[in-house]
Scaffold this active site. Structure first.
Site, PDB file in Angstrom:
ATOM      1  N   ILE A  30       0.826  -1.216   0.000  1.00  0.00           N
ATOM      2  CA  ILE A  30       0.000   0.000   0.000  1.00  0.00           C
ATOM      3  C   ILE A  30       0.865   1.273   0.000  1.00  0.00           C
ATOM      4  O   ILE A  30       0.385   2.348  -0.383  1.00  0.00           O
ATOM      5  CB  ILE A  30      -0.958  -0.029   1.229  1.00  0.00           C
ATOM      6  CG1 ILE A  30      -2.187   0.831   0.999  1.00  0.00           C
ATOM      7  CG2 ILE A  30      -0.271   0.325   2.516  1.00  0.00           C
ATOM      8  CD1 ILE A  30      -3.207   0.175   0.144  1.00  0.00           C
ATOM      9  N   HIS A  93       6.251 -11.751   5.689  1.00  0.00           N
ATOM     10  CA  HIS A  93       5.973 -11.313   4.317  1.00  0.00           C
ATOM     11  C   HIS A  93       7.290 -11.081   3.599  1.00  0.00           C
ATOM     12  O   HIS A  93       8.247 -10.582   4.187  1.00  0.00           O
ATOM     13  CB  HIS A  93       5.093 -10.049   4.275  1.00  0.00           C
ATOM     14  CG  HIS A  93       5.567  -8.929   5.138  1.00  0.00           C
ATOM     15  ND1 HIS A  93       5.407  -8.926   6.499  1.00  0.00           N
ATOM     16  CD2 HIS A  93       6.222  -7.781   4.834  1.00  0.00           C
ATOM     17  CE1 HIS A  93       5.923  -7.810   7.002  1.00  0.00           C
ATOM     18  NE2 HIS A  93       6.433  -7.103   6.014  1.00  0.00           N
TER      19      HIS A  93
HETATM   20  P1  AMP Z   1       7.715  -4.376   7.390  1.00  0.00           P
HETATM   21  O1  AMP Z   1       6.870  -5.039   8.450  1.00  0.00           O
HETATM   22  O2  AMP Z   1       8.701  -3.406   7.975  1.00  0.00           O
HETATM   23  O3  AMP Z   1       8.347  -5.364   6.448  1.00  0.00           O
HETATM   24  O4  AMP Z   1       6.738  -3.465   6.514  1.00  0.00           O
HETATM   25  C1  AMP Z   1       5.382  -3.772   6.336  1.00  0.00           C
HETATM   26  C2  AMP Z   1       4.957  -3.388   4.937  1.00  0.00           C
HETATM   27  O5  AMP Z   1       3.557  -3.650   4.844  1.00  0.00           O
HETATM   28  C3  AMP Z   1       5.162  -1.907   4.576  1.00  0.00           C
HETATM   29  O6  AMP Z   1       5.874  -1.835   3.349  1.00  0.00           O
HETATM   30  C4  AMP Z   1       3.734  -1.368   4.447  1.00  0.00           C
HETATM   31  O7  AMP Z   1       3.612  -0.379   3.452  1.00  0.00           O
HETATM   32  C5  AMP Z   1       2.957  -2.616   4.093  1.00  0.00           C
HETATM   33  N1  AMP Z   1       1.546  -2.571   4.485  1.00  0.00           N
HETATM   34  C6  AMP Z   1       1.032  -2.227   5.679  1.00  0.00           C
HETATM   35  N2  AMP Z   1      -0.320  -2.310   5.670  1.00  0.00           N
HETATM   36  C7  AMP Z   1      -0.658  -2.710   4.408  1.00  0.00           C
HETATM   37  C8  AMP Z   1      -1.906  -2.973   3.762  1.00  0.00           C
HETATM   38  N3  AMP Z   1      -3.071  -2.833   4.381  1.00  0.00           N
HETATM   39  N4  AMP Z   1      -1.874  -3.372   2.462  1.00  0.00           N
HETATM   40  C9  AMP Z   1      -0.699  -3.508   1.818  1.00  0.00           C
HETATM   41  N5  AMP Z   1       0.503  -3.274   2.382  1.00  0.00           N
HETATM   42  C10 AMP Z   1       0.534  -2.870   3.650  1.00  0.00           C
END
Ligand code: AMP
Length: 130
Positions: A30, A93
């Site tokens: 996102i 992820h």
């Molecule tokens: P990290 O946990 O540091 O690897 O980062 C989490 C990632 O999830 C970040 O790049 C956010 O932009 C992404 N993120 C958080 N919420 C959402 C969502 N609802 N949909 C898609 N991506 C998300």
């Protein structure tokens, strides 16, 4: 409290979905580092990637590779980079990021895309899955 990704998997909140099977889902990030920045997520909510059962970890890598190949066919780039962080969302992820520049791996530089662009891009990547 289920993670935000579990809420996506349970369809409680929307996502720009690219691929899904029994074990994994892939959708656009996102807040992307680059156009096409994608997350590959196991449906089982596990905090840290190296705590995953080995088989599930290897299956996640296989799934991520399939998505990365489709991503590279769709988004012009030098290569697709892969990163695992999890400091923001404690649910495993794999970040797949189409790269033209090292800065795109730093998570400091973000791109803005409209809802329409994100929807269209997710569909284009999905169409390039083998
Ligand atoms: P990290 O946990 O540091 O690897 O980062 C989490 C990632 O999830 C970040 O790049 C956010 O932009 C992404 N993120 C958080 N919420 C959402 C969502 N609802 N949909 C898609 N991506 C998300």
């Amino acid at each position: 409290m289920p993670s935000i990704f579990t809420q996506i998997i349970n369809k409680e909140i929307p996502c720009y979905k690219i691929a899904e099977n029994d074990q994994f889902i892939a959708f656009l990030d996102i807040n992307p580092n680059a156009k096409g920045h994608t997350l590959c997520v196991p449906k089982q909510e596990i905090n840290k990637i190296f705590d995953m059962p080995e088989t599930l970890y290897l299956d996640l890598m296989r799934f991520s590779r399939e998505v990365a190949v489709a991503l590279e066919k769709t988004v012009p780039c030098k290569r697709v980079g892969m990163s695992v962080i999890g400091l923001e969302v404690p649910h495993v992820h794999v970040h797949l990021i189409p790269l033209n520049d090292m800065k795109q791996m730093t998570f400091q530089q973000k791109v803005t895309q409209s809802e329409g662009e994100l929807n269209a891009l997710a569909k284009q990547i999905a169409n390039n899955l083998v």
